[in-house]
Design a protein around this motif. Structure first.
Motif, PDB file in Angstrom:
ATOM      1  N   VAL A   1       0.781  -1.234   0.040  1.00  0.00           N
ATOM      2  CA  VAL A   1       0.026  -0.146  -0.003  1.00  0.00           C
ATOM      3  C   VAL A   1       0.893   1.506   0.155  1.00  0.00           C
ATOM      4  O   VAL A   1       0.659   2.089  -0.628  1.00  0.00           O
ATOM      5  N   GLN A   2       1.994   1.127   0.760  1.00  0.00           N
ATOM      6  CA  GLN A   2       2.878   2.247   0.725  1.00  0.00           C
ATOM      7  C   GLN A   2       3.666   2.718  -0.458  1.00  0.00           C
ATOM      8  O   GLN A   2       4.016   3.961  -0.656  1.00  0.00           O
ATOM      9  N   GLN A   3       3.484   1.735  -1.254  1.00  0.00           N
ATOM     10  CA  GLN A   3       4.241   1.834  -2.399  1.00  0.00           C
ATOM     11  C   GLN A   3       3.101   2.345  -3.853  1.00  0.00           C
ATOM     12  O   GLN A   3       3.679   2.637  -4.732  1.00  0.00           O
ATOM     13  N   ASN A   4       1.971   2.321  -3.478  1.00  0.00           N
ATOM     14  CA  ASN A   4       1.055   3.116  -4.488  1.00  0.00           C
ATOM     15  C   ASN A   4       0.719   4.230  -4.114  1.00  0.00           C
ATOM     16  O   ASN A   4       0.152   4.731  -3.078  1.00  0.00           O
ATOM     17  N   PRO A   5       1.079   5.262  -5.034  1.00  0.00           N
ATOM     18  CA  PRO A   5       1.061   6.740  -4.896  1.00  0.00           C
ATOM     19  C   PRO A   5      -0.562   7.092  -4.598  1.00  0.00           C
ATOM     20  O   PRO A   5      -0.838   8.011  -4.038  1.00  0.00           O
ATOM     21  N   LYS A   6      -1.372   6.402  -5.213  1.00  0.00           N
ATOM     22  CA  LYS A   6      -2.910   6.881  -5.120  1.00  0.00           C
ATOM     23  C   LYS A   6      -3.445   6.497  -3.782  1.00  0.00           C
ATOM     24  O   LYS A   6      -4.154   7.088  -3.185  1.00  0.00           O
ATOM     25  N   ILE A   7      -2.990   5.196  -3.296  1.00  0.00           N
ATOM     26  CA  ILE A   7      -3.528   4.987  -2.147  1.00  0.00           C
ATOM     27  C   ILE A   7      -3.007   5.622  -1.023  1.00  0.00           C
ATOM     28  O   ILE A   7      -3.597   6.243  -0.168  1.00  0.00           O
ATOM     29  N   VAL A   8      -1.686   6.014  -1.018  1.00  0.00           N
ATOM     30  CA  VAL A   8      -0.888   6.881  -0.048  1.00  0.00           C
ATOM     31  C   VAL A   8      -1.706   8.293   0.018  1.00  0.00           C
ATOM     32  O   VAL A   8      -2.040   9.106   1.033  1.00  0.00           O
ATOM     33  N   GLN A   9      -1.917   8.943  -1.261  1.00  0.00           N
ATOM     34  CA  GLN A   9      -2.713   9.995  -1.340  1.00  0.00           C
ATOM     35  C   GLN A   9      -4.298  10.148  -0.463  1.00  0.00           C
ATOM     36  O   GLN A   9      -4.709  10.868  -0.069  1.00  0.00           O
ATOM     37  N   LEU A  10      -4.748   8.951  -0.838  1.00  0.00           N
ATOM     38  CA  LEU A  10      -6.183   8.637  -0.259  1.00  0.00           C
ATOM     39  C   LEU A  10      -5.929   8.663   1.242  1.00  0.00           C
ATOM     40  O   LEU A  10      -6.671   9.164   1.903  1.00  0.00           O
ATOM     41  N   MET A  11      -4.861   8.031   1.547  1.00  0.00           N
ATOM     42  CA  MET A  11      -4.492   7.904   3.045  1.00  0.00           C
ATOM     43  C   MET A  11      -4.417   9.330   3.715  1.00  0.00           C
ATOM     44  O   MET A  11      -4.804   9.700   4.956  1.00  0.00           O
ATOM     45  N   ASP A  12      -3.573  10.152   2.965  1.00  0.00           N
ATOM     46  CA  ASP A  12      -3.534  11.308   3.556  1.00  0.00           C
ATOM     47  C   ASP A  12      -4.677  12.358   3.676  1.00  0.00           C
ATOM     48  O   ASP A  12      -4.916  12.944   4.560  1.00  0.00           O
ATOM     49  N   ALA A  13      -5.345  11.979   2.552  1.00  0.00           N
ATOM     50  CA  ALA A  13      -6.780  12.730   2.419  1.00  0.00           C
ATOM     51  C   ALA A  13      -7.579  12.234   3.682  1.00  0.00           C
ATOM     52  O   ALA A  13      -8.207  13.053   4.428  1.00  0.00           O
ATOM     53  N   GLU A  14      -7.666  10.916   4.007  1.00  0.00           N
ATOM     54  CA  GLU A  14      -8.508  10.429   5.142  1.00  0.00           C
ATOM     55  C   GLU A  14      -7.894  11.279   6.552  1.00  0.00           C
ATOM     56  O   GLU A  14      -8.593  11.438   7.343  1.00  0.00           O
ATOM     57  N   GLN A  15      -6.600  11.221   6.310  1.00  0.00           N
ATOM     58  CA  GLN A  15      -6.073  11.801   7.814  1.00  0.00           C
ATOM     59  C   GLN A  15      -6.531  13.246   7.965  1.00  0.00           C
ATOM     60  O   GLN A  15      -6.846  13.735   9.090  1.00  0.00           O
ATOM     61  N   HIS A  16      -6.549  14.037   6.698  1.00  0.00           N
ATOM     62  CA  HIS A  16      -7.104  15.302   6.908  1.00  0.00           C
ATOM     63  C   HIS A  16      -8.506  15.368   7.233  1.00  0.00           C
ATOM     64  O   HIS A  16      -8.967  16.537   7.902  1.00  0.00           O
ATOM     65  N   MET A  17      -9.208  14.640   6.659  1.00  0.00           N
ATOM     66  CA  MET A  17     -10.727  14.561   7.013  1.00  0.00           C
ATOM     67  C   MET A  17     -10.614  14.098   8.356  1.00  0.00           C
ATOM     68  O   MET A  17     -11.862  14.812   9.364  1.00  0.00           O
ATOM     69  N   SER A  18     -10.157  13.289   9.138  1.00  0.00           N
ATOM     70  CA  SER A  18     -10.275  12.818  10.330  1.00  0.00           C
ATOM     71  C   SER A  18     -10.066  14.060  11.414  1.00  0.00           C
ATOM     72  O   SER A  18     -10.537  14.282  12.422  1.00  0.00           O
ATOM     73  N   ILE A  19      -8.775  14.800  10.906  1.00  0.00           N
ATOM     74  CA  ILE A  19      -8.456  15.848  11.652  1.00  0.00           C
ATOM     75  C   ILE A  19      -9.640  16.868  12.079  1.00  0.00           C
ATOM     76  O   ILE A  19      -9.952  17.355  12.927  1.00  0.00           O
ATOM     77  N   ALA A  20     -10.117  17.191  10.778  1.00  0.00           N
ATOM     78  CA  ALA A  20     -11.129  18.254  10.841  1.00  0.00           C
ATOM     79  C   ALA A  20     -12.444  17.557  11.759  1.00  0.00           C
ATOM     80  O   ALA A  20     -13.196  18.417  12.442  1.00  0.00           O
ATOM     81  N   ILE A  21     -12.834  16.275  11.275  1.00  0.00           N
ATOM     82  CA  ILE A  21     -13.826  15.874  12.307  1.00  0.00           C
ATOM     83  C   ILE A  21     -13.461  15.806  13.889  1.00  0.00           C
ATOM     84  O   ILE A  21     -14.249  16.055  14.628  1.00  0.00           O
ATOM     85  N   ASN A  22     -12.296  15.498  14.048  1.00  0.00           N
ATOM     86  CA  ASN A  22     -11.835  15.667  15.584  1.00  0.00           C
ATOM     87  C   ASN A  22     -11.899  17.017  16.233  1.00  0.00           C
ATOM     88  O   ASN A  22     -12.390  17.230  17.105  1.00  0.00           O
ATOM     89  N   GLU A  23     -11.680  17.827  15.319  1.00  0.00           N
ATOM     90  CA  GLU A  23     -11.706  19.270  15.512  1.00  0.00           C
ATOM     91  C   GLU A  23     -13.137  19.838  15.902  1.00  0.00           C
ATOM     92  O   GLU A  23     -13.521  20.394  16.919  1.00  0.00           O
ATOM     93  N   VAL A  24     -14.066  19.548  15.073  1.00  0.00           N
ATOM     94  CA  VAL A  24     -15.523  19.444  15.316  1.00  0.00           C
ATOM     95  C   VAL A  24     -15.999  18.871  16.295  1.00  0.00           C
ATOM     96  O   VAL A  24     -16.832  19.505  17.309  1.00  0.00           O
ATOM     97  N   ASN A  25     -15.531  17.690  16.613  1.00  0.00           N
ATOM     98  CA  ASN A  25     -15.913  17.006  17.591  1.00  0.00           C
ATOM     99  C   ASN A  25     -15.663  17.768  19.180  1.00  0.00           C
ATOM    100  O   ASN A  25     -16.266  17.709  20.171  1.00  0.00           O
ATOM    101  N   LYS A  26     -14.289  18.138  19.040  1.00  0.00           N
ATOM    102  CA  LYS A  26     -13.873  18.981  20.445  1.00  0.00           C
ATOM    103  C   LYS A  26     -15.058  20.138  20.651  1.00  0.00           C
ATOM    104  O   LYS A  26     -15.272  20.405  21.752  1.00  0.00           O
TER     105      LYS A  26
END
Length: 117
Positions: free
Chosen positions: A77-102
């Motif tokens: 998975v770490q070798q696939n740029p598309k999946i790495v980009q998706l995981m990065d986008a998931e992380q950004h979404m998760s950060i936003a949701i965590n901030e909203v949750n706070k």
């Protein structure tokens, strides 16, 4: 208050769907969905994650073979740029949701903070 708490929650849902974080995540997922090899690898990775998480939550032992399989797929998975980009986008979404949750949980935090003083 003109709106009830559930109406506000649905407004928040719509705001999240219209956020840049969500739109980026959606676009990155579509990139993977359109690439059969990336989609297959991503699905395999998610299935392994869910299987191991389910075992962990139910107190079942995870075998060494399952750990090795998870590590092997994670490395691919770490070798696939598309999946790495998706995981990065998931992380950004998760950060936003965590901030909203706070923000949403702030009244309870303040209430219980006052109670302990």
């Amino acid at each position: 208050m003109a709106s009830n708490i559930y109406d506000l929650a649905y407004e928040l849902e719509n705001a999240l769907k219209n956020s840049q974080e969500y739109k980026t995540l959606q676009a990155k997922y579509e990139d993977i969905r359109m690439d059969p090899a990336a989609k297959k690898l991503f699905d395999q990775f998610r299935n392994i994650q869910m299987k191991l998480q389910e075992k962990q939550m139910t107190g079942q032992n995870i075998s060494q073979n399952e750990v090795q399989e998870a590590q092997s797929v994670a490395a691919m998975v770490q070798q696939n740029p598309k999946i790495v980009q998706l995981m990065d986008a998931e992380q950004h979404m998760s950060i936003a949701i965590n901030e909203v949750n706070k923000i949403v949980m702030k009244p309870l935090d303040e209430l219980y903070g006052k109670m302990s003083q």
